[in-house]
Design a protein around this motif. Structure first.
Motif, PDB file in Angstrom:
ATOM      1  N   VAL A 131      -0.816  -3.848  -4.849  1.00 12.07           N
ATOM      2  CA  VAL A 131      -1.700  -3.397  -3.784  1.00 12.07           C
ATOM      3  C   VAL A 131      -1.378  -3.154  -2.819  1.00 12.07           C
ATOM      4  O   VAL A 131      -2.298  -1.895  -2.732  1.00 12.07           O
ATOM      5  N   ALA A 132      -0.294  -3.449  -2.442  1.00 16.33           N
ATOM      6  CA  ALA A 132       0.600  -2.584  -0.770  1.00 16.33           C
ATOM      7  C   ALA A 132       0.558  -1.493  -1.792  1.00 16.33           C
ATOM      8  O   ALA A 132       0.192  -0.269  -0.693  1.00 16.33           O
ATOM      9  N   LEU A 133       1.262  -1.708  -2.606  1.00 15.70           N
ATOM     10  CA  LEU A 133       2.285   0.205  -2.855  1.00 15.70           C
ATOM     11  C   LEU A 133       1.116   0.776  -3.347  1.00 15.70           C
ATOM     12  O   LEU A 133       0.978   2.155  -2.288  1.00 15.70           O
ATOM     13  N   ARG A 134      -0.199   1.086  -3.849  1.00 21.01           N
ATOM     14  CA  ARG A 134      -1.244   1.505  -4.358  1.00 21.01           C
ATOM     15  C   ARG A 134      -2.208   2.028  -3.480  1.00 21.01           C
ATOM     16  O   ARG A 134      -2.222   3.003  -3.621  1.00 21.01           O
ATOM     17  N   GLU A 135      -2.449   1.161  -3.020  1.00 17.96           N
ATOM     18  CA  GLU A 135      -3.550   1.565  -2.145  1.00 17.96           C
ATOM     19  C   GLU A 135      -3.089   2.502  -0.216  1.00 17.96           C
ATOM     20  O   GLU A 135      -3.368   2.993   0.730  1.00 17.96           O
ATOM     21  N   SER A 136      -1.219   2.231   0.121  1.00 18.86           N
ATOM     22  CA  SER A 136      -0.941   2.927   0.862  1.00 18.86           C
ATOM     23  C   SER A 136       0.299   4.144   0.524  1.00 18.86           C
ATOM     24  O   SER A 136      -0.087   5.500   1.118  1.00 18.86           O
TER      25      SER A 136
END
Length: 324
Positions: A49-54
């Motif tokens: 989630v952190a990687l994809r959304e950022s």
């Protein structure tokens, strides 16, 4: 991979299978830094989630600018694996740009600050995971020198490839309901300029906090918080012996995980076979190791970003306030 065995793609079911589909669809490859976390599915989902959304979802900043920040943070953290992957991706996206320096993360625009700050937080977290669980390079050791350059460029081209715009927020469906409903943590106020990113980070942080609480006693979590507050996240020495003094006041049964989490937070490249073996002797399985390392990595990442933010660096998190 070192120390843990991820769920094989053919054996993946439920949320892990959905995670693998998103990884391949949005990132182009079954990224090892996410796949290695699948013994603890909530940690794998939260990190994705952190990687994809950022990094992958379109925003005001360019993908090249975000890859430049990822590369710069990885270099700061002595994470050669991530430097190689994201440096190659940056070369494919903008070969004449080179890696941006710290100024790219100091923008005054609140949306850009949220987007680039999210990349910084994400890679402060991922670098530590990678240093513990992955080798120094994504390329196989047996690859001869003449082909390593072309392989590196090919990897970057795949990751940088145009797969269409990633739909914002889709990855949050992989997280537990309790994480998705969690309030925004105080130390993520710097991301308020982009509510989508702030919400995604809050959910990811919550999932990892819950995972850490499952496997780490309060004595260990309290020690890590106090140690980082006093010493910061910079390396403590050329050998991991500094951690022995730090864990000395813990109950004997808590010291192996205490040592693992402290090393992950401050000097992740110093985590070795002996560190992990000591945790195994106390009954730690792959899921426990992943949850402990994920919690320590995110705790250090939050501390680092908060310390660099003039608006939040003096604000303790709720978990820090509640630690013994």
């Amino acid at each position: 991979m070192r120390h843990v065995r991820p769920v094989p793609p053919r054996a993946a079911r439920g949320g892990t299978a959905a995670l693998y589909r998103q990884l391949e669809g949005d990132f182009g490859v079954l990224a090892p830094p996410i796949a290695l976390l699948t013994p603890a599915p909530e940690c794998a989902a939260a990190t994705w989630v952190a990687l994809r959304e950022s990094l992958l979802v379109d925003g005001r900043t360019s993908r090249a600018a975000r890859e430049a920040v990822a590369t710069a943070v990885s270099r700061d953290n002595s994470c050669p694996y991530c430097v190689e992957v994201h440096g190659a991706t940056l070369d494919s996206l903008a070969p004449d740009v080179g890696t941006h320096d710290q100024r790219v993360r100091s923008t005054g625009d609140p949306v850009e600050r949220a987007e680039l700050g999210a990349v910084t937080l994400t890679f402060e977290h991922i670098n530590r995971l990678v240093n513990v669980f992955l080798p120094d390079s994504p390329l196989p050791d047996f690859a001869p020198a003449p082909v390593r350059g072309p392989l590196r460029r090919a990897t970057g081209a795949v990751i940088a490839g145009d797969r269409g715009s990633a739909v914002p927020g889709t990855s949050l469906e992989l997280l537990p309901d309790t994480a998705r409903r969690s309030p925004v943590q105080d130390d993520l106020r710097w991301a308020a300029g982009e509510p989508r990113i702030q919400r995604a980070l809050a959910a990811a942080v919550s999932a990892i906090e819950q995972a850490g609480a499952r496997v780490l006693p309060g004595t260990v979590r309290g020690l890590v918080h106090r140690h980082l507050a006093e010493h910061g996240t910079g390396p403590a020495g050329v050998s991991p012996s500094w951690a022995e003094t730090a864990v000395g006041d813990l109950p004997a049964a808590d010291r192996p995980l205490g040592r693992l989490t402290l090393l992950t937070a401050r000097a992740s490249y110093q985590v070795g076979d002996a560190t992990v073996a000591a945790c195994r002797e106390t009954g730690a399985d792959d899921a426990t190791l992943v949850r402990a390392v994920s919690w320590a990595a995110m705790t250090a990442a939050r501390h680092t970003v908060r310390a660099s933010s003039p608006r939040t660096h003096q604000t303790p998190t709720e978990n820090e306030r509640n630690q013994p």
